[in-house]
Design a protein around this motif. Structure first.
Motif, mmCIF file in Angstrom:
data_model
loop_
_atom_site.group_PDB
_atom_site.id
_atom_site.type_symbol
_atom_site.label_atom_id
_atom_site.label_comp_id
_atom_site.label_asym_id
_atom_site.label_seq_id
_atom_site.Cartn_x
_atom_site.Cartn_y
_atom_site.Cartn_z
ATOM 1 N N THR A 262 0.831 -1.207 0.000
ATOM 2 C CA THR A 262 0.000 0.000 0.000
ATOM 3 C C THR A 262 0.861 1.251 0.000
ATOM 4 O O THR A 262 0.613 2.198 -0.763
ATOM 5 C CB THR A 262 -0.941 -0.003 1.222
ATOM 6 N N GLY A 263 1.895 1.269 0.842
ATOM 7 C CA GLY A 263 2.795 2.415 0.898
ATOM 8 C C GLY A 263 3.491 2.667 -0.423
ATOM 9 O O GLY A 263 3.622 3.816 -0.872
ATOM 10 N N ASP A 264 3.933 1.591 -1.085
ATOM 11 C CA ASP A 264 4.611 1.724 -2.382
ATOM 12 C C ASP A 264 3.667 2.294 -3.441
ATOM 13 O O ASP A 264 4.062 3.120 -4.270
ATOM 14 C CB ASP A 264 5.138 0.359 -2.843
ATOM 15 N N LEU A 265 2.413 1.837 -3.411
ATOM 16 C CA LEU A 265 1.436 2.332 -4.387
ATOM 17 C C LEU A 265 1.134 3.812 -4.167
ATOM 18 O O LEU A 265 1.067 4.596 -5.114
ATOM 19 C CB LEU A 265 0.143 1.509 -4.299
ATOM 20 N N GLY A 269 1.701 7.437 -6.480
ATOM 21 C CA GLY A 269 0.561 8.252 -6.891
ATOM 22 C C GLY A 269 -0.705 7.472 -7.163
ATOM 23 O O GLY A 269 -1.628 7.981 -7.806
ATOM 24 N N ILE A 270 -0.786 6.244 -6.681
ATOM 25 C CA ILE A 270 -1.969 5.401 -6.888
ATOM 26 C C ILE A 270 -2.770 5.340 -5.587
ATOM 27 O O ILE A 270 -2.223 5.012 -4.533
ATOM 28 C CB ILE A 270 -1.556 3.979 -7.334
ATOM 29 N N GLU A 271 -4.053 5.662 -5.667
ATOM 30 C CA GLU A 271 -4.903 5.640 -4.465
ATOM 31 C C GLU A 271 -5.071 4.209 -3.988
ATOM 32 O O GLU A 271 -5.596 3.360 -4.720
ATOM 33 C CB GLU A 271 -6.279 6.246 -4.760
ATOM 34 N N THR A 289 -15.482 0.494 2.014
ATOM 35 C CA THR A 289 -16.465 1.425 1.445
ATOM 36 C C THR A 289 -15.824 2.327 0.399
ATOM 37 O O THR A 289 -16.388 2.550 -0.682
ATOM 38 C CB THR A 289 -17.093 2.283 2.567
ATOM 39 N N ASN A 290 -14.634 2.843 0.696
ATOM 40 C CA ASN A 290 -13.920 3.691 -0.269
ATOM 41 C C ASN A 290 -13.638 2.942 -1.562
ATOM 42 O O ASN A 290 -13.719 3.507 -2.658
ATOM 43 C CB ASN A 290 -12.608 4.197 0.330
ATOM 44 N N PHE A 291 -13.331 1.656 -1.435
ATOM 45 C CA PHE A 291 -13.039 0.845 -2.621
ATOM 46 C C PHE A 291 -14.314 0.612 -3.437
ATOM 47 O O PHE A 291 -14.321 0.754 -4.661
ATOM 48 C CB PHE A 291 -12.423 -0.483 -2.191
ATOM 49 N N LYS A 292 -15.403 0.273 -2.742
ATOM 50 C CA LYS A 292 -16.662 0.028 -3.433
ATOM 51 C C LYS A 292 -17.161 1.285 -4.146
ATOM 52 O O LYS A 292 -17.751 1.213 -5.225
ATOM 53 C CB LYS A 292 -17.731 -0.457 -2.447
ATOM 54 N N GLU A 293 -16.919 2.440 -3.530
ATOM 55 C CA GLU A 293 -17.394 3.705 -4.100
ATOM 56 C C GLU A 293 -16.385 4.322 -5.070
ATOM 57 O O GLU A 293 -16.545 5.474 -5.487
ATOM 58 C CB GLU A 293 -17.718 4.678 -2.962
ATOM 59 N N LYS A 294 -15.333 3.559 -5.390
ATOM 60 C CA LYS A 294 -14.311 3.989 -6.360
ATOM 61 C C LYS A 294 -13.542 5.237 -5.917
ATOM 62 O O LYS A 294 -13.015 5.987 -6.743
ATOM 63 C CB LYS A 294 -14.943 4.237 -7.742
ATOM 64 N N ILE A 296 -10.922 4.915 -4.008
ATOM 65 C CA ILE A 296 -9.551 4.417 -4.152
ATOM 66 C C ILE A 296 -9.544 3.387 -5.270
ATOM 67 O O ILE A 296 -10.560 2.744 -5.546
ATOM 68 C CB ILE A 296 -8.998 3.799 -2.844
ATOM 69 N N ARG A 297 -8.382 3.241 -5.904
ATOM 70 C CA ARG A 297 -8.292 2.343 -7.053
ATOM 71 C C ARG A 297 -7.892 0.927 -6.647
ATOM 72 O O ARG A 297 -8.282 -0.050 -7.284
ATOM 73 C CB ARG A 297 -7.260 2.918 -8.042
ATOM 74 N N VAL A 298 -7.082 0.823 -5.586
ATOM 75 C CA VAL A 298 -6.538 -0.480 -5.178
ATOM 76 C C VAL A 298 -6.827 -0.743 -3.704
ATOM 77 O O VAL A 298 -6.616 0.124 -2.855
ATOM 78 C CB VAL A 298 -5.013 -0.547 -5.412
ATOM 79 N N LEU A 299 -7.333 -1.927 -3.420
ATOM 80 C CA LEU A 299 -7.486 -2.403 -2.050
ATOM 81 C C LEU A 299 -6.516 -3.561 -1.868
ATOM 82 O O LEU A 299 -6.552 -4.531 -2.632
ATOM 83 C CB LEU A 299 -8.917 -2.871 -1.791
#
Length: 378
Positions: A262-265, A269-271, A289-294, A296-299
């Motif tokens: 996650t830190g590397d992403l 510059g990748i959410e 929730t953030n992932f489902k609602e787009k 963030i791009r990566v979970l």
């Protein structure tokens, strides 16, 4: 086959139409009529096949048909046990969606958060309770919950509960249930321990197995990239340069690994956010929730998210690390390709993981395609 052909009542059909559901999946087609007839049920189906609706729809219908005759305070009449908080929350959302026109109330209880909101909901009256075993036993001990009125009981992801060491708690809970109940057990795999459990709690169950144990869904395209361990981060960033990939679920073997990925992403510059057992329940739910609602791009997840998390239209799962247990691979990639949709599952395999890959291919009875067109090929 349409849901109308399964003798489902109008309030639930209306809710299903609102959700965009028209045709039942095989597990739903088999389980719904059997449960409506009052049978105990043993369901074996891999993740992503619609198991939640297979028991939620008939439970709502059975309770709806009786609720008008009941007077006085609401008592808990249906209990659904789930192994993880995330799965319990997901099941609760499904009951709310399918039962929105029935007037039935459900609530979800789980550990890791204050019990106040949960006990307030219980005091207000609940028809259907979705629970993780630990918090349920705790609130039973505190006299907030009585199981004496339970008519319908479900053990969901039973094999996962035993894997997590919850078997003793589950047996304690079952011992408190009325003997006259109707019981359903769902499991992705059927090891000997589950067979023993079935024999002890189900009475002449209808058996439904819609997919071979440990098989993967045909609509999921699987591929493997051979890569040195030190180059996995670079390969992940290389793949994510493709802007058409809107949402990705990445699996890490460890919590530390999930945090590092996650830190590397984020640095690139990748959410991205991580979800694992060391995160608070609120943090885990917020990330999901953030992932489902787009937002963030990566979970990035450990295997706590490998089952029961329903992410609509998730197109890509990446196994950053291959799991040691082959069946875990099946559950992980089952996050995509849900409800007959197409999906893609990519795995990174370093030299030390070749044996894991062979075990996975043996378990799923197929060879996984090797992608050679990438800059970090071993």
């Amino acid at each position: 086959m349409l849901f109308e052909n399964l003798n489902i009542i109008e309030p639930i059909l209306k809710a299903l139409k609102t959700e965009g559901y028209t045709s039942p999946t095989p597990i739903q087609e088999g389980a719904i009529p059997a449960i409506l007839k009052g049978n105990d049920l043993e369901g074996c189906a891999q993740t992503g096949t619609g198991k939640t609706a297979a028991f939620a729809i008939p439970i709502l219908q059975l309770l709806y048909s009786k609720q008008k005759a009941l007077k006085g305070p609401r008592n808990i009449k249906a209990l659904i046990l789930a192994p993880t908080r995330e799965l319990a929350i997901q099941i609760g959302e499904s009951f709310t969606s399918y039962g929105k026109y029935t007037g039935l109330k459900n609530t979800v209880i789980f550990g890791g958060v204050s019990q106040r909101a949960q006990t307030n909901a219980l005091r207000a009256g609940v028809d259907i309770l979705i629970a993780t075993p630990g918090r349920l036993l705790d609130l039973m001990h505190q006299k907030y919950i009585s199981l004496e009125h339970i008519e319908l009981a479900v053990l969901d992801e039973a094999d996962r509960m035993l894997d997590m060491g919850l078997g003793h708690d589950v047996k304690k809970i079952i011992a408190k249930l009325p003997s006259s109940r109707q019981t359903m057990l769902f499991s992705a795999t059927m090891p000997k321990e589950i067979s023993k459990l079935i024999e002890s709690i189900l009475i002449k169950p209808v058996k439904i197995e819609v997919t071979p144990v440990s098989s993967t869904i045909d609509t999921i395209k699987q591929a493997v990239y051979f890569v040195e361990k030190r180059n996995k981060k670079s390969l992940l960033l290389h793949l994510l340069k493709d802007k058409s990939i809107e949402s990705v679920l990445v699996f890490s073997k460890t919590k530390h690994g999930a945090n590092k990925i996650t830190g590397d992403l984020v640095k690139a510059g990748i959410e991205a956010e991580a979800i694992h057992g060391n995160k608070s329940q609120n943090a885990r739910q917020r990330a999901l929730t953030n992932f489902k609602e787009k937002k963030i791009r990566v979970l990035v997840a450990t295997d706590i998210a490998a089952r029961g998390i329903d992410i609509e239209k998730l197109s890509l799962v990446i196994n950053f690390d291959l799991p040691d247990v082959p069946e875990t691979y099946v559950h992980r990639i089952g996050r995509t390709g849900r409800a007959r949709a197409e999906g893609i599952a990519i795995s990174f395999c370093d030299r030390e993981e070749r044996d894991c890959l062979r075990s996975i291919e043996k378990t799923i009875s197929k060879s996984i395609s090797v992608i050679k067109e990438h800059p970090y090929l071993v």
